[in-house]
Motif scaffolding. Structure first.
Motif, PDB file in Angstrom:
ATOM      1  N   PRO A 383      -1.685   3.533  14.580  1.00  0.00           N
ATOM      2  CA  PRO A 383      -0.641   4.547  14.801  1.00  0.00           C
ATOM      3  C   PRO A 383      -0.014   5.077  13.516  1.00  0.00           C
ATOM      4  O   PRO A 383       0.323   6.263  13.441  1.00  0.00           O
ATOM      5  CB  PRO A 383       0.381   3.821  15.680  1.00  0.00           C
ATOM      6  N   GLN A 384       0.136   4.235  12.491  1.00  0.00           N
ATOM      7  CA  GLN A 384       0.736   4.744  11.260  1.00  0.00           C
ATOM      8  C   GLN A 384      -0.204   5.705  10.556  1.00  0.00           C
ATOM      9  O   GLN A 384       0.236   6.708   9.982  1.00  0.00           O
ATOM     10  CB  GLN A 384       1.124   3.598  10.327  1.00  0.00           C
ATOM     11  N   ARG A 385      -1.483   5.426  10.601  1.00  0.00           N
ATOM     12  CA  ARG A 385      -2.456   6.380  10.054  1.00  0.00           C
ATOM     13  C   ARG A 385      -2.346   7.724  10.778  1.00  0.00           C
ATOM     14  O   ARG A 385      -2.359   8.785  10.160  1.00  0.00           O
ATOM     15  CB  ARG A 385      -3.877   5.839  10.217  1.00  0.00           C
ATOM     16  N   GLN A 386      -2.258   7.665  12.108  1.00  0.00           N
ATOM     17  CA  GLN A 386      -2.180   8.906  12.871  1.00  0.00           C
ATOM     18  C   GLN A 386      -0.900   9.672  12.547  1.00  0.00           C
ATOM     19  O   GLN A 386      -0.911  10.898  12.425  1.00  0.00           O
ATOM     20  CB  GLN A 386      -2.278   8.613  14.365  1.00  0.00           C
ATOM     21  N   ARG A 387       0.203   8.958  12.386  1.00  0.00           N
ATOM     22  CA  ARG A 387       1.449   9.624  11.979  1.00  0.00           C
ATOM     23  C   ARG A 387       1.275  10.313  10.627  1.00  0.00           C
ATOM     24  O   ARG A 387       1.696  11.459  10.428  1.00  0.00           O
ATOM     25  CB  ARG A 387       2.588   8.610  11.898  1.00  0.00           C
ATOM     26  N   ASP A 388       0.659   9.591   9.692  1.00  0.00           N
ATOM     27  CA  ASP A 388       0.475  10.155   8.354  1.00  0.00           C
ATOM     28  C   ASP A 388      -0.447  11.371   8.389  1.00  0.00           C
ATOM     29  O   ASP A 388      -0.229  12.349   7.659  1.00  0.00           O
ATOM     30  CB  ASP A 388      -0.085   9.093   7.412  1.00  0.00           C
ATOM     31  N   MET A 389      -1.478  11.325   9.216  1.00  0.00           N
ATOM     32  CA  MET A 389      -2.374  12.477   9.329  1.00  0.00           C
ATOM     33  C   MET A 389      -1.642  13.679   9.917  1.00  0.00           C
ATOM     34  O   MET A 389      -1.816  14.818   9.457  1.00  0.00           O
ATOM     35  CB  MET A 389      -3.587  12.107  10.180  1.00  0.00           C
TER      36      MET A 389
END
Length: 752
Positions: A383-389
């Motif tokens: 989820p943090q990767r997706q937020r950053d993307m």
């Protein structure tokens, strides 16, 4: 009572899942097109992808049969089109310095997450053992030469993934020999999936002084060396104006593509046979590349850095742990999960295009492929990767004026259909992902729905006629597929508007989501292009495949597909689609027609279609079809993918289906189907987990006959995102024949 040692207990509790992931899966063609995956070394979402380049490669730079030319540091995985990257190829050789026709055989080729090795050479006497590992922006080569007096390390600063000269071309390359073990340089390249040029820099060091070194320039069958320290530039491959206008576009009348620039280092490996070399890249400057090297790989412990890369992959693969199934199914699964962590590339700290403190990702290649399965998977397990993307995409809108559908190397790429960033934002909003500026995100996607694009191939939508007529007319390219995608993009905007309390916007966009009906032909039972005056396009078939060879690839009424495939793409209104197709029984027959030879697992437009049976109360057909598709199209082999992996889109499709779940991107629920594993444990944010149990599943027991969620009976073939995100256990009873389970369809929450 026997007591297991602690090491054995640890191994039992946390198996090394990297052993089950094979980077060679999908490197070659198994379907209509190759999987085009990259076998070399990298880390999750890292920019450096240090991998072999071969003479007959596709966009990935690699194929299994042809000779290796060397090892370049940048690649894209699973893509089609004209490719990108292949920069700074390094080739180890033995004997006198020769720079042309670097074609070498291979033996003992091996790869695992974060590592690649091969024996390179055309005979045993000249064979060099090559080992590769990487970090986010640095690649590390360990080379073991034979015992000879002249061992070469050849740098091609002007290298690209060539695509027969149809894609990228070098504008200018530069190299500086700083001393006998250090060099730096840059290259500016144009072409590929987007026309915009990019400049990439490098800084490289070896762990011992070279006995000779220098720069070189090469052309068709010739080269000249410039020994010693100093700077050189050249390697321009751009066609002259006269050549650009020539009809034979694949023929360089002035042999421009053969122009190359590079460097060489020569070593005596008679007694000390090993040479190690590290090369860092940066979009900012050569000095920044040097800083990246100092930050990520300051030492010379190759095995330590290899283990660090492996540890990152082990952490990523441990996000989902499965039990049961066959050994091949587990290897297919973890190889797919591996590829779901390759793109887009994390270039935070490398944003040379504008000043921002936001995370920065490049190589969304493309959202048209990845919004359907990859990004919903990352929302759950990363989820943090997706937020950053998402933050990166929103930041791109803030500084460029548009949220891209494709972005590569600092510029927007080709837009195949709609504005699919709209769906990513909606998916995040309805699933309460949080952690990004929702107001600015809404501003970005609302522009997609209101402002006619200034560059149709690169950003936004063609809206003038769509807003007036309620469909994209045949006078525009890809008119029918664009209409379908625009309608769902409008739905996504409407869902976000409603969540943000923008009631009037929500009503308007949710009404526009019904525009797909304006192209539905009741007589033919499929979507059909129309002229601006409302007349149907003549001589038309629902199953004719586009594009054909009668015109350019992008000019057909559908982008890469037929009408029957695209007509299934109404995820916002399956009930309305069912009514158009003749009600429940008619809808099942209509879907059966699709799967009777017209469905394509090798591309994205219809990959939601197997799950539409659930809306007609036929989850058994979904179970049958997804099992058939997994068994037919996915294998633990080099040809083990149905087509281009598309930056992990097709791999993440398998991950979802093998677990027995499937997302409808932009809506807050997951379909339930037929898992191949007896147990799958999904690690969630905050230390929670969601478990899918199907103890009796097998090839014969492929039908879900009953279900329970946290011990309570569940008579519907879907769960909400909230139910998954809370953690819990979904237990599926499997049987060899269908039951009455979920045959009365209950509509899931759809974000409205």
């Amino acid at each position: 009572m026997a007591v297991l040692p602690l090491a054995a207990l640890a191994q039992t509790a946390a198996p090394d899942l990297t052993q089950k992931a094979d980077p060679f899966v999908g490197v070659d063609g198994g379907g209509v097109t190759g999987g085009n995956t990259v076998p070399g070394a990298g880390v999750p979402f890292g920019f450096v992808s240090l991998s072999p380049d071969t003479t007959n490669a596709d966009t990935n730079g690699y194929d299994s049969k042809s000779p290796i030319m060397g090892f370049s540091y940048t690649h894209v995985s699973g893509t089609g089109g004209s490719g990108k990257y292949g920069n700074f190829r390094v080739t180890p050789t033995v004997g006198p310095l020769k720079l042309n026709h670097l074609h070498f055989g291979k033996t003992g080729e091996r790869a695992s997450p974060g590592y690649y090795s091969v024996g390179l050479g055309n005979s045993d006497a000249e064979r060099i053992q090559v080992e590769l590992t990487a970090s986010r922006r640095v690649g590390f080569q360990r080379l073991t030469y034979p015992a000879v007096a002249d061992s070469q390390l050849i740098f091609d600063v002007s290298s690209v993934v060539a695509m027969r000269g149809r894609g990228q071309r070098v504008r200018l390359a530069k190299v500086e020999l700083i001393d006998d073990h250090t060099l730096a340089g840059e290259v500016t390249v144009e072409g590929g999936w987007n026309p915009a040029p990019y400049t990439l820099y490098f800084h490289a060091v070896v762990d011992r002084p070279a006995k000779a070194f220098g720069a070189w320039k090469a052309g068709q069958g010739a080269f000249e060396a410039k020994p010693g320290v100093g700077r050189s530039e050249g390697g321009s491959q751009v066609k002259s104006p006269a050549n650009r206008q020539g009809l034979m576009i694949e023929y360089d009348t002035e042999r421009e593509f053969s122009n190359r620039l590079g460097a060489y280092l020569t070593f005596d490996t008679t007694t000390r046979r090993q040479v190690q070399m590290k090369l860092a890249v940066s979009f900012v400057s050569a000095a920044k590349a040097r800083a990246n090297l100092a930050e990520e790989m300051p030492g010379w412990d190759f095995d330590g850095y290899r283990q660090a890369a492996r540890a990152q992959w082990a952490d990523a693969l441990a996000k989902i742990q499965v039990e049961g199934g066959t050994d091949e199914q587990q290897r297919i699964f973890y190889s797919a999960l591996y590829r779901a962590h390759t793109m887009p590339h994390d270039l935070s700290g490398e944003n040379v295009w504008w000043t921002s403190d936001e995370p920065h990702y490049e190589d969304f290649y493309t959202l048209w492929d990845t919004f359907r399965t990859l990004h919903p998977l990352l929302t759950v397990i990363q989820p943090q990767r997706q937020r950053d993307m998402l933050r990166s995409l929103i930041d791109t809108y803030k500084h460029t004026g548009w949220m891209p559908d494709a972005r590569i190397a600092g510029a927007n790429g080709m837009t195949q259909g709609g504005s699919n960033g709209d769906v990513l934002v909606a998916d995040a909003v309805v699933k309460k992902l949080g952690g990004f500026d929702q107001a600015l995100a809404y501003e970005a996607i609302r522009k997609n729905g209101e402002v006619d694009t200034d560059q149709p191939f690169l950003q936004g939508r063609v809206l003038k006629d769509y807003l007036k007529l309620g469909y994209v007319p045949f006078t525009e390219t890809r008119s029918a597929s664009r209409t379908l995608e625009y309608a769902y993009d409008d739905y996504a905007i409407g869902v976000v508007a409603k969540a943000l309390g923008k009631t009037d916007d929500a009503k308007r966009y949710l009404a526009r989501a019904g525009n797909w009906k304006n192209l539905w032909d009741d007589k033919l039972g499929c979507v059909r292009p129309r002229y601006p005056n409302g007349e149907w396009v003549e001589n038309y078939s629902c199953t004719y495949e586009y594009p054909d060879r009668s015109g350019p690839w992008w000019d057909a009424p559908f982008y890469e597909g037929n009408s029957l495939q695209y007509s299934t793409y109404v995820p916002q209104d399956v009930a309305g689609l069912m009514a158009k197709a003749g009600g429940r029984e008619g809808f099942v027959a209509w879907l059966d027609q699709l799967f009777d030879g017209h469905y394509s697992q090798g591309n994205e437009p219809d990959i939601l279609a197997p799950y539409l049976y659930i809306h007609a109360g036929r989850p058994d057909r979904t179970d049958e079809i997804v099992r058939q598709l997994m068994a037919k199209h996915y294998h633990a082999t080099r040809t083990g993918l149905p087509g281009n992996d598309d930056a992990g889109a097709m791999s993440s499709w398998y991950v979802w289906n093998a677990l027995g779940l499937y997302p409808n991107a932009g809506q807050p629920y997951y379909y339930i189907a037929s898992p191949v594993f007896a147990r799958g444990v999904i690690a969630l944010e905050g230390g929670k987990s969601f478990v899918v149990e199907a103890p009796a599943t097998s090839d014969a027991n492929r039908y879900v006959t009953a279900a329970s969620l946290n011990g309570k009976p569940l008579d519907r073939a879907w769960i909400t995102h909230d139910e998954l995100a809370k953690g819990g256990v979904l237990t599926l009873t499997m049987g060899s024949k269908p039951s009455a389970w979920a045959t009365t369809f209950v509509a899931p929450p759809n974000g409205q």
